[in-house]
Design a protein around this motif. Structure first.
Motif, PDB file in Angstrom:
ATOM      1  N   SER A  41       0.673  -1.508  -0.263  1.00  0.00           N
ATOM      2  CA  SER A  41      -0.247   0.106   0.362  1.00  0.00           C
ATOM      3  C   SER A  41       0.934   1.050   0.367  1.00  0.00           C
ATOM      4  CB  SER A  41      -0.959   0.560   0.783  1.00  0.00           C
ATOM      5  OG  SER A  41      -0.585  -0.260   2.417  1.00  0.00           O
ATOM      6  N   ILE A  42       1.933   1.236   1.178  1.00  0.00           N
ATOM      7  CA  ILE A  42       2.928   2.499   0.401  1.00  0.00           C
ATOM      8  C   ILE A  42       3.721   2.110  -0.513  1.00  0.00           C
ATOM      9  CG2 ILE A  42       5.203   2.887   1.911  1.00  0.00           C
ATOM     10  CD1 ILE A  42       3.045   2.732   3.310  1.00  0.00           C
ATOM     11  N   LEU A  43       4.087   1.651  -1.278  1.00  0.00           N
ATOM     12  CA  LEU A  43       4.366   1.408  -2.753  1.00  0.00           C
ATOM     13  C   LEU A  43       3.686   1.778  -3.625  1.00  0.00           C
ATOM     14  CD1 LEU A  43       7.528  -1.657  -2.211  1.00  0.00           C
ATOM     15  CD2 LEU A  43       7.773   0.626  -2.343  1.00  0.00           C
ATOM     16  N   ALA A  44       2.418   1.186  -3.611  1.00  0.00           N
ATOM     17  CA  ALA A  44       1.664   1.750  -4.639  1.00  0.00           C
ATOM     18  C   ALA A  44       1.683   3.248  -4.273  1.00  0.00           C
ATOM     19  CB  ALA A  44      -0.327   1.527  -4.118  1.00  0.00           C
ATOM     20  N   LYS A  45       1.784   4.219  -3.997  1.00  0.00           N
ATOM     21  CA  LYS A  45       1.505   5.693  -3.923  1.00  0.00           C
ATOM     22  C   LYS A  45       2.948   6.449  -4.489  1.00  0.00           C
ATOM     23  CE  LYS A  45      -0.871   5.767   0.179  1.00  0.00           C
ATOM     24  NZ  LYS A  45      -0.497   5.834   2.159  1.00  0.00           N
TER      25      LYS A  45
ATOM     26  N   LEU B 149      13.639  -5.209  -1.171  1.00  0.00           N
ATOM     27  CA  LEU B 149      12.897  -4.380  -0.557  1.00  0.00           C
ATOM     28  C   LEU B 149      12.292  -5.540   0.644  1.00  0.00           C
ATOM     29  CD1 LEU B 149      10.654  -1.525   0.211  1.00  0.00           C
ATOM     30  CD2 LEU B 149      10.099  -3.927   1.284  1.00  0.00           C
ATOM     31  N   PHE B 150      13.678  -5.389   1.571  1.00  0.00           N
ATOM     32  CA  PHE B 150      13.266  -6.071   3.330  1.00  0.00           C
ATOM     33  C   PHE B 150      11.918  -5.592   3.970  1.00  0.00           C
ATOM     34  CE2 PHE B 150      13.532  -7.675   7.807  1.00  0.00           C
ATOM     35  CZ  PHE B 150      13.564  -9.157   7.488  1.00  0.00           C
ATOM     36  N   ILE B 151      11.420  -6.860   4.364  1.00  0.00           N
ATOM     37  CA  ILE B 151       9.736  -6.275   5.011  1.00  0.00           C
ATOM     38  C   ILE B 151       9.851  -6.190   6.527  1.00  0.00           C
ATOM     39  CG2 ILE B 151       7.213  -6.536   5.620  1.00  0.00           C
ATOM     40  CD1 ILE B 151       7.470  -7.125   2.172  1.00  0.00           C
ATOM     41  N   GLY B 152      10.229  -5.850   6.846  1.00  0.00           N
ATOM     42  CA  GLY B 152      10.244  -6.538   8.715  1.00  0.00           C
ATOM     43  C   GLY B 152      11.314  -5.724   9.975  1.00  0.00           C
ATOM     44  N   SER B 153      11.962  -6.070  11.181  1.00  0.00           N
ATOM     45  CA  SER B 153      12.658  -4.876  11.328  1.00  0.00           C
ATOM     46  C   SER B 153      13.659  -5.789  11.035  1.00  0.00           C
ATOM     47  CB  SER B 153      12.283  -4.879  13.016  1.00  0.00           C
ATOM     48  OG  SER B 153      12.308  -6.480  13.183  1.00  0.00           O
ATOM     49  N   LYS B 154      15.211  -4.662  11.808  1.00  0.00           N
ATOM     50  CA  LYS B 154      16.421  -4.931  11.338  1.00  0.00           C
ATOM     51  C   LYS B 154      16.741  -5.796  12.385  1.00  0.00           C
ATOM     52  CE  LYS B 154      17.580  -0.156  10.770  1.00  0.00           C
ATOM     53  NZ  LYS B 154      16.904   0.498  11.366  1.00  0.00           N
ATOM     54  N   GLU B 155      16.002  -6.034  13.449  1.00  0.00           N
ATOM     55  CA  GLU B 155      16.568  -7.956  14.255  1.00  0.00           C
ATOM     56  C   GLU B 155      15.462  -8.732  12.787  1.00  0.00           C
ATOM     57  OE1 GLU B 155      17.489 -10.263  16.666  1.00  0.00           O
ATOM     58  OE2 GLU B 155      18.307  -7.933  16.812  1.00  0.00           O
ATOM     59  N   ASP B 156      14.372  -8.667  12.608  1.00  0.00           N
ATOM     60  CA  ASP B 156      13.535  -9.772  11.925  1.00  0.00           C
ATOM     61  C   ASP B 156      14.939 -10.404  11.128  1.00  0.00           C
ATOM     62  OD1 ASP B 156      11.629  -9.356  13.076  1.00  0.00           O
ATOM     63  OD2 ASP B 156      10.572  -8.705  11.080  1.00  0.00           O
ATOM     64  N   LEU B 157      15.476  -9.671   9.999  1.00  0.00           N
ATOM     65  CA  LEU B 157      16.763  -9.398   9.196  1.00  0.00           C
ATOM     66  C   LEU B 157      17.289 -10.801   9.446  1.00  0.00           C
ATOM     67  CD1 LEU B 157      17.072  -9.754   6.398  1.00  0.00           C
ATOM     68  CD2 LEU B 157      18.837  -6.757   6.593  1.00  0.00           C
ATOM     69  N   LYS B 158      17.620  -9.994  10.852  1.00  0.00           N
ATOM     70  CA  LYS B 158      19.413 -10.597  11.208  1.00  0.00           C
ATOM     71  C   LYS B 158      18.420 -12.636  11.851  1.00  0.00           C
ATOM     72  CE  LYS B 158      20.931  -6.912  14.043  1.00  0.00           C
ATOM     73  NZ  LYS B 158      21.550  -6.745  15.367  1.00  0.00           N
ATOM     74  N   GLN B 159      16.996 -12.143  12.174  1.00  0.00           N
ATOM     75  CA  GLN B 159      17.021 -13.797  12.253  1.00  0.00           C
ATOM     76  C   GLN B 159      16.096 -14.780  11.351  1.00  0.00           C
ATOM     77  OE1 GLN B 159      13.745 -13.942  15.633  1.00  0.00           O
ATOM     78  NE2 GLN B 159      15.412 -12.407  16.920  1.00  0.00           N
ATOM     79  N   SER B 160      16.498 -14.386   9.833  1.00  0.00           N
ATOM     80  CA  SER B 160      15.913 -14.457   8.413  1.00  0.00           C
ATOM     81  C   SER B 160      17.372 -14.667   8.030  1.00  0.00           C
ATOM     82  CB  SER B 160      14.803 -13.666   7.932  1.00  0.00           C
ATOM     83  OG  SER B 160      14.451 -14.153   6.853  1.00  0.00           O
TER      84      SER B 160
ATOM     85  N   ASN C  65       7.957  -0.454  10.402  1.00  0.00           N
ATOM     86  CA  ASN C  65       7.528   1.396  10.838  1.00  0.00           C
ATOM     87  C   ASN C  65       7.181   2.109  10.460  1.00  0.00           C
ATOM     88  OD1 ASN C  65       8.203  -0.762  13.662  1.00  0.00           O
ATOM     89  ND2 ASN C  65      10.058   0.785  13.380  1.00  0.00           N
ATOM     90  N   GLY C  66       5.934   1.715   8.438  1.00  0.00           N
ATOM     91  CA  GLY C  66       5.949   2.149   8.120  1.00  0.00           C
ATOM     92  C   GLY C  66       7.022   3.177   7.092  1.00  0.00           C
ATOM     93  N   GLU C  67       8.465   2.838   6.821  1.00  0.00           N
ATOM     94  CA  GLU C  67       8.753   3.933   6.440  1.00  0.00           C
ATOM     95  C   GLU C  67       9.987   2.550   5.786  1.00  0.00           C
ATOM     96  OE1 GLU C  67      11.275   6.438   8.806  1.00  0.00           O
ATOM     97  OE2 GLU C  67       9.263   7.760   9.630  1.00  0.00           O
ATOM     98  N   ILE C  68      10.840   3.532   4.428  1.00  0.00           N
ATOM     99  CA  ILE C  68      11.322   2.861   3.652  1.00  0.00           C
ATOM    100  C   ILE C  68      12.731   3.107   3.795  1.00  0.00           C
ATOM    101  CG2 ILE C  68      12.320   1.871   1.174  1.00  0.00           C
ATOM    102  CD1 ILE C  68       8.899   1.917   0.718  1.00  0.00           C
ATOM    103  N   SER C  69      13.949   2.494   3.841  1.00  0.00           N
ATOM    104  CA  SER C  69      15.539   3.145   3.744  1.00  0.00           C
ATOM    105  C   SER C  69      15.905   2.632   3.279  1.00  0.00           C
ATOM    106  CB  SER C  69      15.222   3.202   5.370  1.00  0.00           C
ATOM    107  OG  SER C  69      15.054   3.892   6.929  1.00  0.00           O
ATOM    108  N   ARG C  70      16.731   2.753   3.211  1.00  0.00           N
ATOM    109  CA  ARG C  70      18.179   2.255   1.859  1.00  0.00           C
ATOM    110  C   ARG C  70      19.116   2.283   2.640  1.00  0.00           C
ATOM    111  NH1 ARG C  70      19.415   3.066  -4.073  1.00  0.00           N
ATOM    112  NH2 ARG C  70      17.820   4.747  -3.866  1.00  0.00           N
ATOM    113  N   LEU C  71      19.539   0.853   2.367  1.00  0.00           N
ATOM    114  CA  LEU C  71      20.718   0.133   3.010  1.00  0.00           C
ATOM    115  C   LEU C  71      21.847   0.602   2.186  1.00  0.00           C
ATOM    116  CD1 LEU C  71      21.737  -2.524   4.750  1.00  0.00           C
ATOM    117  CD2 LEU C  71      22.457  -3.667   2.430  1.00  0.00           C
TER     118      LEU C  71
END
Length: 127
Positions: A26-30, A76-87, A109-115
């Motif tokens: 829904s965020i990306l649709a915009k 684009l990873f969907i989740g927290s940095k902690e989720d990424l560490k565990q996946s 948390n509703g925001e997109i950040s670049r690695l």
């Protein structure tokens, strides 16, 4: 731009996975960003026990999905940095993208950040 959506699945309910993807979509649709969503509900159902996804062959599943990263400009990873560490699977998807010069993002948390930087540490020892 087209991004491949990566999100942890193992240990999650199908509804949790679908909701995370829906929120991000829904965020990306915009924006002018197109997506490739590798999540297949029928496959998740085949790999679930009591509604919780538990991949029987996680490497095979990952390879079948990750091959589509080649068709995208980034991951684009969907989740927290902690989720990424565990996946492990999502870490591999990010590593593939970085290794082949593709952009990487995180939706948290509703925001997109670049690695902006990924540091790998290799250590070898004798057997």
């Amino acid at each position: 731009m087209k991004v491949y959506l990566a999100t942890p699945m193992n240990g999650k309910t199908i509804e949790e996975i679908k909701q995370k993807i829906s929120d991000c979509a829904s965020i990306l649709a915009k924006t002018d960003i197109d997506v490739f969503n590798p999540f297949l509900e029928v496959t998740a159902n085949d790999n679930s026990i009591d509604g919780i996804v538990k991949d029987k062959k996680p490497i095979e599943m990952l390879c079948n999905s990750a091959k589509h990263i080649e068709e995208c400009d980034g991951v684009l990873f969907i989740g927290s940095k902690e989720d990424l560490k565990q996946s492990s699977g999502c870490q591999v998807e990010i590593l593939i993208a970085v290794s082949y010069g593709k952009d990487c993002f995180i939706y948290e948390n509703g925001e997109i950040s670049r690695l902006v930087e990924l540091e790998l540490t290799w250590s070898f020892g004798k057997r």
